[in-house]
Design a protein around this motif. Structure first.
Motif, PDB file in Angstrom:
ATOM      1  N   UNK A   1       0.829  -1.189   0.000  1.00  0.00           N
ATOM      2  CA  UNK A   1       0.000   0.000   0.000  1.00  0.00           C
ATOM      3  C   UNK A   1       0.873   1.253   0.000  1.00  0.00           C
ATOM      4  N   UNK A   2       0.506   2.203  -0.827  1.00  0.00           N
ATOM      5  CA  UNK A   2       1.198   3.487  -0.827  1.00  0.00           C
ATOM      6  C   UNK A   2       0.486   4.406   0.168  1.00  0.00           C
ATOM      7  N   UNK A   3       1.219   5.108   1.025  1.00  0.00           N
ATOM      8  CA  UNK A   3       0.545   5.985   1.997  1.00  0.00           C
ATOM      9  C   UNK A   3      -0.070   7.235   1.381  1.00  0.00           C
ATOM     10  N   UNK A   4       0.367   7.599   0.188  1.00  0.00           N
ATOM     11  CA  UNK A   4      -0.183   8.784  -0.481  1.00  0.00           C
ATOM     12  C   UNK A   4      -0.533   8.363  -1.906  1.00  0.00           C
ATOM     13  N   UNK A   5      -1.834   8.195  -2.140  1.00  0.00           N
ATOM     14  CA  UNK A   5      -2.184   7.636  -3.431  1.00  0.00           C
ATOM     15  C   UNK A   5      -3.508   8.151  -3.972  1.00  0.00           C
ATOM     16  N   UNK A   6      -3.577   8.115  -5.302  1.00  0.00           N
ATOM     17  CA  UNK A   6      -4.805   8.369  -6.036  1.00  0.00           C
ATOM     18  C   UNK A   6      -5.318   6.998  -6.464  1.00  0.00           C
ATOM     19  N   UNK A   7      -6.588   6.730  -6.193  1.00  0.00           N
ATOM     20  CA  UNK A   7      -7.146   5.410  -6.488  1.00  0.00           C
ATOM     21  C   UNK A   7      -8.384   5.551  -7.366  1.00  0.00           C
ATOM     22  N   UNK A  76       1.039   9.633   8.660  1.00  0.00           N
ATOM     23  CA  UNK A  76      -0.046  10.072   7.801  1.00  0.00           C
ATOM     24  C   UNK A  76      -0.246   9.131   6.615  1.00  0.00           C
ATOM     25  N   UNK A  77      -1.497   8.973   6.220  1.00  0.00           N
ATOM     26  CA  UNK A  77      -1.857   8.320   4.956  1.00  0.00           C
ATOM     27  C   UNK A  77      -3.003   9.122   4.348  1.00  0.00           C
ATOM     28  N   UNK A  78      -2.912   9.369   3.058  1.00  0.00           N
ATOM     29  CA  UNK A  78      -3.957  10.123   2.355  1.00  0.00           C
ATOM     30  C   UNK A  78      -4.274   9.402   1.053  1.00  0.00           C
ATOM     31  N   UNK A  79      -5.569   9.226   0.804  1.00  0.00           N
ATOM     32  CA  UNK A  79      -6.012   8.638  -0.468  1.00  0.00           C
ATOM     33  C   UNK A  79      -7.121   9.506  -1.042  1.00  0.00           C
ATOM     34  N   UNK A  80      -7.077   9.722  -2.340  1.00  0.00           N
ATOM     35  CA  UNK A  80      -8.149  10.443  -3.033  1.00  0.00           C
ATOM     36  C   UNK A  80      -8.580   9.587  -4.208  1.00  0.00           C
ATOM     37  N   UNK A  81      -9.864   9.452  -4.356  1.00  0.00           N
ATOM     38  CA  UNK A  81     -10.408   8.641  -5.444  1.00  0.00           C
ATOM     39  C   UNK A  81     -10.703   9.522  -6.645  1.00  0.00           C
TER      40      UNK A  81
END
Length: 148
Positions: A1-7, A76-81
């Motif tokens: 898993x990437x902690x900063x990702x666009x999914x 921190x982990x951030x994800x944006x769809x």
């Protein structure tokens, strides 16, 4: 898993919570931003997000680094769809752990504001009677003011 990702698939909150949780964490805050149906009297059918993914992920990581410098001890982990999302879908997730709760709350709020400021992600609102790419200058008829 990437902690900063666009999914492109639905965001799974637990994996990001698990990523930030560690033995030194006394608090974990998880913010999820959802697609809402009504905004100032305008009914949204669905949203479509687009992003310049390599730059967006780089900016999310930059925000994470800013948070770690400003609140030592946070993780921190951030994800944006991106893509088409319907009412109640999660568009963005920010998970923050810290030794104490105040830093976790503050850092989490900081992250969502910075995402809106610097991450190249664009939102299109699709309503019953039209559609529009939304930015900070959007005017809602009943408020008569700029809001996002």
């Amino acid at each position: 898993m990437k902690p900063f990702e666009i999914v492109e698939k639905p965001i799974e909150t637990q994996k990001y919570t698990d990523y930030v949780l560690h033995a030194g964490a006394g608090a974990v805050t998880v913010f999820t931003g959802h697609v809402r149906e009504w905004t100032h009297g305008v009914r949204t059918l669905y949203l479509a997000y687009e992003a310049y993914v390599p730059m967006a992920e780089k900016k999310l990581a930059q925000i994470g680094a800013e948070m770690e410098a400003k609140w030592p001890g946070v993780k921190v982990a951030i994800a944006h769809r991106i893509g088409e999302m319907h009412i109640s879908d999660i568009a963005v997730l920010i998970a923050v752990s810290s030794p104490h709760r105040k830093a976790a709350y503050e850092a989490n709020e900081y992250a969502i504001e910075r995402i809106k400021e610097v991450v190249p992600i664009w939102k299109k609102e699709i309503w019953e009677d039209g559609e529009e790419w939304i930015g900070g200058q959007k005017k809602y008829p009943e408020k008569g003011s700029a809001e996002q």
